[in-house]
Design an enzyme around this catalytic site. Structure first.
Site, PDB file in Angstrom:
ATOM      1  N   GLU A 452       0.863  -1.191   0.000  1.00  0.00           N
ATOM      2  CA  GLU A 452       0.000   0.000   0.000  1.00  0.00           C
ATOM      3  C   GLU A 452       0.893   1.234   0.000  1.00  0.00           C
ATOM      4  O   GLU A 452       0.955   1.994   0.956  1.00  0.00           O
ATOM      5  CB  GLU A 452      -0.969  -0.004   1.182  1.00  0.00           C
ATOM      6  CG  GLU A 452      -0.376  -0.189   2.560  1.00  0.00           C
ATOM      7  CD  GLU A 452      -1.412  -0.004   3.655  1.00  0.00           C
ATOM      8  OE1 GLU A 452      -2.362   0.783   3.460  1.00  0.00           O
ATOM      9  OE2 GLU A 452      -1.271  -0.638   4.713  1.00  0.00           O
ATOM     10  N   GLU A 461       4.598   8.628  -3.934  1.00  0.00           N
ATOM     11  CA  GLU A 461       5.294   8.132  -2.739  1.00  0.00           C
ATOM     12  C   GLU A 461       6.250   7.004  -3.112  1.00  0.00           C
ATOM     13  O   GLU A 461       6.606   6.172  -2.284  1.00  0.00           O
ATOM     14  CB  GLU A 461       4.280   7.698  -1.676  1.00  0.00           C
ATOM     15  CG  GLU A 461       3.490   8.882  -1.109  1.00  0.00           C
ATOM     16  CD  GLU A 461       2.541   8.501   0.018  1.00  0.00           C
ATOM     17  OE1 GLU A 461       2.627   7.354   0.509  1.00  0.00           O
ATOM     18  OE2 GLU A 461       1.724   9.347   0.406  1.00  0.00           O
TER      19      GLU A 461
END
Length: 728
Positions: A452, A461
């Site tokens: 995730e 990210e």
């Protein structure tokens, strides 16, 4: 009229404030504290009161007439008692919204009138400030062709009286102009013209936060485009004439459904509501020249009723309450170790984890047990506090496919938490591994890898880089969840966000993408477009490729915590020699064209993402697909890419946005720039009416010969990752 002071004497739950604008006939004399508090006792939160009265206007008129030289601007002394409508009194100042004289003309073409008006404005603002008022309403421009003079007067007044906030009273849109030719055909109405005037005023005043809008709701609402443009503006007050109310079958005043829906939308930004013409409308409604107070209060009661039937906020609105339009730096979990509280916030999203569990169940069900009787090996890389590990174990039980799970985590504090959770809940079928996933080298290769690592723009990210680095431990027929994710974007208008960034006066802020819970924002484009996509496993990465040794745990932030390992722990830290795979394959570039039907101002663009977890199980943050793919998911706010200078966009225009995702193998960053164009019909080749350009739609423009004329462009933002980047 500060919010903190208005709350006195009101229940803490009250979020919406309703005021009354008294009839002009009641303001011939000064209003004392009893008169104002009487209105509050009747249930109103505030009164909108003219600062000066007809006595002051009479004196100004006499002085102006006494100066015969048209080149001389008469000097006007400040108003005195009884020329003012209220005195300084902190007891009721919090319940007063000051109204500047409606008869001033700051934008007059007559220098004498404009000069006198500017003096009156400063005097009234000064007196309101002395009395403790925070907000004063100023009548809007009366002419389209002298807006600069009007804005300059406001700017000068704001500089003179530093503690007052000015609310510019404006109509929402033109209501129509009588045709001077006398024909029955109405003159064309430019629905965006009033907004256009406001945009010029606030631009000339340099987006000061002390300037906002007091919007007059019309009886007939303008097109939805106009409503949406205004919603993005700093609206402090909504003025509602009681004359636009309808009567229900019982004779009580109500608003039309269209007006109700508009108010429900605008109440999200919690403006003050001022009711006007209440006595006049009540006289008409009750056929009485002397209606009772109870009859007049029917409008107030109805507004309070609307507050009680507001649509319930969405899950995202509840989750983001208090963070609307608030800039937040995106997380960098690869370089920063997150706090437990941050993990906990994300773990409160039941939708995301339900989708992940569903994806793992589908993958396990389709794959089935291993033929050799060994459990399916599932690795959760970037395990955090372990929510996906728990999802994997539940999915295994539902699918009746035994698994052995690895929980790989580089955060030493989260690693400790995982050890505790293993001992209490997971026991021997989970192994905790403390390492950067890119340096992990397990004994057995993995069947299913789950992560995730998605950010608000999908890849911001560093999910591609992290998963590329750990892909070598996946079996050749292994599954990665998510299987893919794509970035999406659309140009947008948000004066509030631009003003917030501008006020900080730092170049790096204008060159940094921010995560924002968007509220006072209007999307300019007709559709959201995809920028790029990443797929996993990455087909260009070889089975033996590794990240460089600089990514291995061993630096000061990644020391091995041997003291935490005991006989019950199967956690291991694996160190291995790595081969640099490079990162150029994760560079991306997109240039997308957006059609704009109605004029606006571009302050930046909004980024979203979509992800295919497995099969038909998906996630989305796009407002047009989130309800279909992951309704009520709250883990991600959109990302905002600012531009340093707002770009005005006319009707029938096009915006081209170029975005680059770049790397130098030490960091990853985004660069972006914007170009704007207008579509102009070619003379004699499809349009013989040049006035139709303003009202043509892009579809119409596309159906006839046009020329694209370049209007302007932005600078290249964040070149070379100078101002913002994600470290590898």
């Amino acid at each position: 009229m500060a919010e903190a002071s208005i709350d006195q004497g009101k229940p803490m739950s009250q979020l919406y404030y309703v005021g009354l604008q008294p009839e002009p006939s009641t303001l011939d004399t000064a209003i004392d504290s009893d008169g104002i508090l009487s209105a509050v006792t009747d249930g109103y939160d505030l009164l909108s009161v003219p600062i000066t009265n007809p006595h002051f206007r009479s004196r100004v008129s006499r002085i102006s007439q006494s100066v015969s030289d048209p080149a001389i601007v008469p000097h006007i002394a400040p108003p005195t008692y009884p020329e003012v409508n209220f005195a300084a009194n902190s007891t009721y100042a919090q319940h007063v919204l000051g109204m500047c004289a409606k008869w001033i003309e700051l934008d007059s073409t007559d220098p004498r009138i404009a000069g006198v008006s500017a003096q009156i404005l400063k005097h009234e603002l000064s007196y309101a400030s002395f009395c403790g008022l925070s907000y004063v309403v100023v009548p809007g421009p009366t002419r389209r062709n002298n807006v600069a003079l009007y804005a300059e007067s406001l700017n000068a007044a704001l500089a003179t009286v530093p503690y007052i906030n000015i609310i510019v009273h404006l109509a929402m849109a033109e209501t129509g102009v009588e045709d001077p030719s006398g024909s029955d055909v109405p003159a064309p109405v430019d629905a965006m013209s009033i907004w256009d005037i406001w945009n010029s005023v606030r631009t000339i005043c340099d987006y000061t936060s002390r300037l906002s809008v007091g919007l007059q709701l019309p009886a007939k609402l303008p097109p939805q485009t106009v409503v949406s443009r205004w919603f993005a503006e700093p609206i402090t007050v909504l003025f509602i004439s009681a004359n636009i109310f309808l009567s229900n079958p019982k004779g009580y005043p109500v608003l039309s459904k269209a007006h109700q829906f508009l108010l429900f939308k605008y109440m999200k930004i919690k403006p003050y509501t001022i009711l006007q013409d209440v006595r006049e409308a009540t006289q008409i409604r009750t056929s009485s020249k002397l209606p009772s107070k109870q009859d007049e209060r029917a409008y107030l009661i109805y507004m309070r009723h609307l507050h009680t039937i507001l649509p319930s906020p969405t899950a995202v609105e509840k989750f983001g309450r208090g963070y609307q339009d608030y800039l937040q730096n995106p997380l960098q979990p690869l370089t920063d170790n997150l706090e437990s509280g941050t993990y906990e916030v994300f773990e409160k999203d039941p939708v995301k984890y339900a989708q992940y569990e569903k994806a793992m169940f589908s993958a396990l069900s389709e794959r089935g047990p291993n033929s050799n009787g060994q459990p399916v090996i599932v690795a959760v890389v970037g395990a955090g506090r372990g929510p996906l590990v728990a999802c994997a174990l539940r999915a295994s039980e539902k699918a009746k496919v035994p698994i052995f799970a690895y929980a790989v985590e580089k955060n030493p504090n989260a690693y400790t938490y995982l050890l505790q959770r293993k001992k209490l809940h997971w026991q021997s079928n989970v192994e905790i591994v403390f390492t950067d996933m890119r340096s992990w080298n397990p004994t057995h290769k993995v069947d299913i890898m789950v992560s995730e690592l998605l950010g608000s723009f999908g890849d911001n990210e560093l999910s591609p880089e992290c998963l590329d680095g750990v892909q070598c431990v996946l079996k050749s027929n292994g599954i990665m969840i998510p299987q893919s994710y794509s970035s999406h974007f659309i140009p947008a208008m948000s004066p509030k966000i631009f003003s917030s960034i501008k006020s900080q006066n730092k170049e790096d802020i204008m060159n940094t993408p921010y995560v924002v819970m968007l509220q006072a924002v209007d999307l300019l484009g007709m559709e959201i477009k995809q920028a790029w996509e990443f797929r996993h496993p990455c087909p260009t990465i070889s089975a033996t490729a590794k990240w460089p040794a600089s990514h291995l745990i061993g630096g000061p932030q990644h020391q091995r915590y041997d003291g935490l390992q005991n006989d019950d722990s199967t956690a291991t830290v694996i160190r291995d020699t790595a081969i640099d795979i490079g990162n150029e394959h994760n560079n991306r570039h997109v240039k997308a064209r957006f059609s704009i039907e109605s004029r606006g101002v571009m302050h930046g663009f909004v980024g979203y993402f979509e992800s295919v977890l497995y099969g038909d199980v998906e996630l989305s943050t796009r407002p047009d697909t989130i309800n279909k793919k992951s309704k009520d998911m709250v883990s991600w706010f959109p990302i905002w890419f600012p531009i340093s200078t707002p770009l005005y966009i006319p009707d029938d225009a096009e915006i081209e946005i170029s975005v680059w995702r770049k790397t130098d193998n030490r960091k990853v960053w985004y660069e972006w720039s914007v170009e704007t164009f207008v579509l102009v019909p070619l003379p004699g080749l499809g349009s013989d009416n040049r006035d139709s350009i303003a009202s043509a739609s892009p579809a119409r423009a596309a159906s006839s010969p046009t020329k694209r004329v370049r209007l302007g462009c932005s600078k290249l933002h964040n070149p070379g990752g100078k101002f913002s980047s994600m470290l590898l």
